[in-house]
Design a protein around this motif. Structure first.
Motif, PDB file in Angstrom:
ATOM      1  N   GLU A  55       0.879  -1.151   0.107  1.00  0.00           N
ATOM      2  CA  GLU A  55       0.076   0.067  -0.003  1.00  0.00           C
ATOM      3  C   GLU A  55       0.861   1.360   0.165  1.00  0.00           C
ATOM      4  O   GLU A  55       0.399   2.266  -0.448  1.00  0.00           O
ATOM      5  N   LEU A  56       1.974   1.080   0.549  1.00  0.00           N
ATOM      6  CA  LEU A  56       2.830   2.418   0.999  1.00  0.00           C
ATOM      7  C   LEU A  56       3.419   2.778  -0.278  1.00  0.00           C
ATOM      8  O   LEU A  56       3.771   4.009  -0.844  1.00  0.00           O
ATOM      9  N   LEU A  57       4.221   1.696  -1.176  1.00  0.00           N
ATOM     10  CA  LEU A  57       5.027   2.270  -2.221  1.00  0.00           C
ATOM     11  C   LEU A  57       4.429   2.987  -3.282  1.00  0.00           C
ATOM     12  O   LEU A  57       5.098   3.855  -3.669  1.00  0.00           O
ATOM     13  N   PRO A  58       3.145   2.202  -3.689  1.00  0.00           N
ATOM     14  CA  PRO A  58       2.600   3.169  -4.834  1.00  0.00           C
ATOM     15  C   PRO A  58       2.655   4.524  -4.581  1.00  0.00           C
ATOM     16  O   PRO A  58       2.520   5.657  -5.322  1.00  0.00           O
ATOM     17  N   SER A  59       1.824   4.655  -3.255  1.00  0.00           N
ATOM     18  CA  SER A  59       1.592   6.205  -2.714  1.00  0.00           C
ATOM     19  C   SER A  59       2.949   7.078  -3.047  1.00  0.00           C
ATOM     20  O   SER A  59       3.006   8.180  -3.198  1.00  0.00           O
ATOM     21  N   LEU A  60       3.858   6.397  -2.440  1.00  0.00           N
ATOM     22  CA  LEU A  60       5.256   7.187  -2.465  1.00  0.00           C
ATOM     23  C   LEU A  60       5.862   7.374  -3.776  1.00  0.00           C
ATOM     24  O   LEU A  60       6.292   8.742  -3.928  1.00  0.00           O
ATOM     25  N   LYS A  62       4.083   7.773  -6.637  1.00  0.00           N
ATOM     26  CA  LYS A  62       3.099   8.732  -7.279  1.00  0.00           C
ATOM     27  C   LYS A  62       3.071  10.145  -6.644  1.00  0.00           C
ATOM     28  O   LYS A  62       3.089  11.173  -7.307  1.00  0.00           O
ATOM     29  N   GLN A  63       3.060  10.045  -5.242  1.00  0.00           N
ATOM     30  CA  GLN A  63       3.045  11.518  -4.694  1.00  0.00           C
ATOM     31  C   GLN A  63       4.431  12.378  -4.979  1.00  0.00           C
ATOM     32  O   GLN A  63       4.253  13.570  -5.057  1.00  0.00           O
ATOM     33  N   TYR A  64       5.354  11.525  -4.649  1.00  0.00           N
ATOM     34  CA  TYR A  64       6.749  12.220  -4.520  1.00  0.00           C
ATOM     35  C   TYR A  64       7.627  12.556  -5.951  1.00  0.00           C
ATOM     36  O   TYR A  64       8.330  13.150  -6.279  1.00  0.00           O
ATOM     37  N   GLN A  65       7.263  11.344  -7.173  1.00  0.00           N
ATOM     38  CA  GLN A  65       7.909  11.322  -8.476  1.00  0.00           C
ATOM     39  C   GLN A  65       9.462  11.622  -8.054  1.00  0.00           C
ATOM     40  O   GLN A  65       9.982  12.488  -8.544  1.00  0.00           O
ATOM     41  N   PRO A  66       9.937  10.447  -7.371  1.00  0.00           N
ATOM     42  CA  PRO A  66      11.458  10.776  -6.876  1.00  0.00           C
ATOM     43  C   PRO A  66      12.258  10.201  -8.101  1.00  0.00           C
ATOM     44  O   PRO A  66      11.832   9.389  -8.835  1.00  0.00           O
ATOM     45  N   GLU A  67      13.323  10.745  -8.096  1.00  0.00           N
ATOM     46  CA  GLU A  67      14.314  10.568  -9.080  1.00  0.00           C
ATOM     47  C   GLU A  67      14.890   9.054  -8.719  1.00  0.00           C
ATOM     48  O   GLU A  67      15.247   8.293  -9.706  1.00  0.00           O
ATOM     49  N   LEU A  68      15.041   8.968  -7.381  1.00  0.00           N
ATOM     50  CA  LEU A  68      15.517   7.440  -7.126  1.00  0.00           C
ATOM     51  C   LEU A  68      15.007   7.162  -5.651  1.00  0.00           C
ATOM     52  O   LEU A  68      14.640   8.209  -4.899  1.00  0.00           O
ATOM     53  N   VAL A  69      14.685   6.005  -5.504  1.00  0.00           N
ATOM     54  CA  VAL A  69      14.104   5.147  -4.037  1.00  0.00           C
ATOM     55  C   VAL A  69      15.289   4.463  -3.733  1.00  0.00           C
ATOM     56  O   VAL A  69      15.606   3.514  -4.500  1.00  0.00           O
ATOM     57  N   VAL A  70      15.932   4.507  -2.503  1.00  0.00           N
ATOM     58  CA  VAL A  70      16.758   3.570  -2.047  1.00  0.00           C
ATOM     59  C   VAL A  70      16.134   3.058  -0.657  1.00  0.00           C
ATOM     60  O   VAL A  70      15.772   3.754   0.475  1.00  0.00           O
ATOM     61  N   HIS A  71      16.113   1.737  -0.692  1.00  0.00           N
ATOM     62  CA  HIS A  71      15.563   1.065   0.497  1.00  0.00           C
ATOM     63  C   HIS A  71      16.580   0.415   1.263  1.00  0.00           C
ATOM     64  O   HIS A  71      17.749  -0.067   0.618  1.00  0.00           O
ATOM     65  N   TYR A 150      11.145  -8.216  -1.023  1.00  0.00           N
ATOM     66  CA  TYR A 150       9.602  -8.068  -1.505  1.00  0.00           C
ATOM     67  C   TYR A 150       9.521  -6.372  -1.603  1.00  0.00           C
ATOM     68  O   TYR A 150       8.925  -6.062  -2.888  1.00  0.00           O
ATOM     69  N   THR A 151       9.925  -5.848  -0.735  1.00  0.00           N
ATOM     70  CA  THR A 151       9.933  -4.328  -0.936  1.00  0.00           C
ATOM     71  C   THR A 151      10.925  -3.604  -2.263  1.00  0.00           C
ATOM     72  O   THR A 151      10.374  -2.952  -3.012  1.00  0.00           O
ATOM     73  N   TYR A 152      11.909  -4.365  -2.542  1.00  0.00           N
ATOM     74  CA  TYR A 152      12.930  -3.954  -3.482  1.00  0.00           C
ATOM     75  C   TYR A 152      12.308  -4.124  -4.940  1.00  0.00           C
ATOM     76  O   TYR A 152      12.291  -3.286  -5.763  1.00  0.00           O
ATOM     77  N   TYR A 153      11.809  -5.593  -4.770  1.00  0.00           N
ATOM     78  CA  TYR A 153      11.139  -5.828  -6.165  1.00  0.00           C
ATOM     79  C   TYR A 153      10.045  -5.117  -6.468  1.00  0.00           C
ATOM     80  O   TYR A 153       9.716  -4.547  -7.627  1.00  0.00           O
ATOM     81  N   THR A 154       8.946  -4.846  -5.581  1.00  0.00           N
ATOM     82  CA  THR A 154       7.923  -4.013  -5.668  1.00  0.00           C
ATOM     83  C   THR A 154       8.289  -2.475  -6.334  1.00  0.00           C
ATOM     84  O   THR A 154       7.783  -2.011  -7.383  1.00  0.00           O
ATOM     85  N   SER A 155       9.345  -2.048  -5.632  1.00  0.00           N
ATOM     86  CA  SER A 155       9.764  -0.753  -6.037  1.00  0.00           C
ATOM     87  C   SER A 155      10.385  -0.601  -7.332  1.00  0.00           C
ATOM     88  O   SER A 155      10.061   0.188  -8.146  1.00  0.00           O
TER      89      SER A 155
END
Length: 212
Positions: A55-60, A62-71, A150-155
């Motif tokens: 639930e959290l990752l799609p909102s992150l 979409k909301q922030y349009q980040p250049e990069l996400v690092v988990h 799981y988080t990495y693949y989804t992101s």
């Protein structure tokens, strides 16, 4: 007009034997250091729960349009700061903090088995290992088939592969919280620098060949 690039960095809440999760502590240290004036750094703590991540990752994204996400996650087996090259879709049968795991045991229905980050982790690792900062870095292609993977693949799936995952060792095993914060700062700045160079590459590297 704000021309800053947005970079989101996440750590995980405590789970299992990790009563204090080194990943979130390291991310908080990174927040103190910042990524410089040209980058807007956002940090988030992620629950160790499959449903919450979904639930959290799609909102992150979409909301922030980040250049990069690092988990960032913790690995009890890690002795170095480990850069994960790819995320995997199947094999999630370990229960999360809510005693839940997906019925399908996968991240994304009908998604590819494996997605590789657009960032060349070997190149990043080589660069930061030459910086003599007193922290060892390595590269892995197996993030462990739990919430980290799981988080990495989804992101990776959501962000068109503009994503990275970093495993840190538990605090006190070899490095302090400050060491890990500096390590994250170094690798993320290197990733941001390399990201633009790689965005023009074609998409034929989406699937990594396991075992290579």
């Amino acid at each position: 007009m704000d021309t800053k690039k947005t970079v989101i960095v996440t750590g995980f809440e405590p789970f299992g034997e990790h009563k204090v999760n080194a990943s979130w502590i390291a991310v908080q240290e990174l927040e103190k250091l910042s990524l410089g004036e040209d980058i807007h750094l956002l940090v988030k703590e992620i629950p160790v729960e499959y449903k919450a991540v979904s639930e959290l990752l799609p909102s992150l994204w979409k909301q922030y349009q980040p250049e990069l996400v690092v988990h960032v996650g913790v690995s009890g087996m890690a002795t170095s700061v480990t850069l994960e090259q790819c995320g995997h879709n199947h094999g999630y049968n370990r229960l999360d903090n809510c005693d839940f795991c997906p019925n399908s045991q996968c991240c994304i229905d009908q998604g590819p088995d494996c997605i590789m980050s657009v960032i060349d982790m070997e190149a990043v690792c080589k660069k930061v290992n030459s910086s003599s900062m007193g922290v060892a870095f390595s590269v892995s292609k197996d993030a462990g088939r739990y919430l980290c993977d799981y988080t990495y693949y989804t992101s990776l799936y959501l962000g068109n592969r503009r994503c990275a995952f970093v495993h840190v060792p538990p605090l006190g095993k070899r490095h302090s919280a400050e060491d890990l914060g500096r390590a994250l700062q170094a690798v993320i700045l290197e990733m941001v620098q390399r990201l633009e160079d790689h965005m023009d590459h074609n998409q034929d590297q989406d699937r990594c060949q396991l075992g290579h």
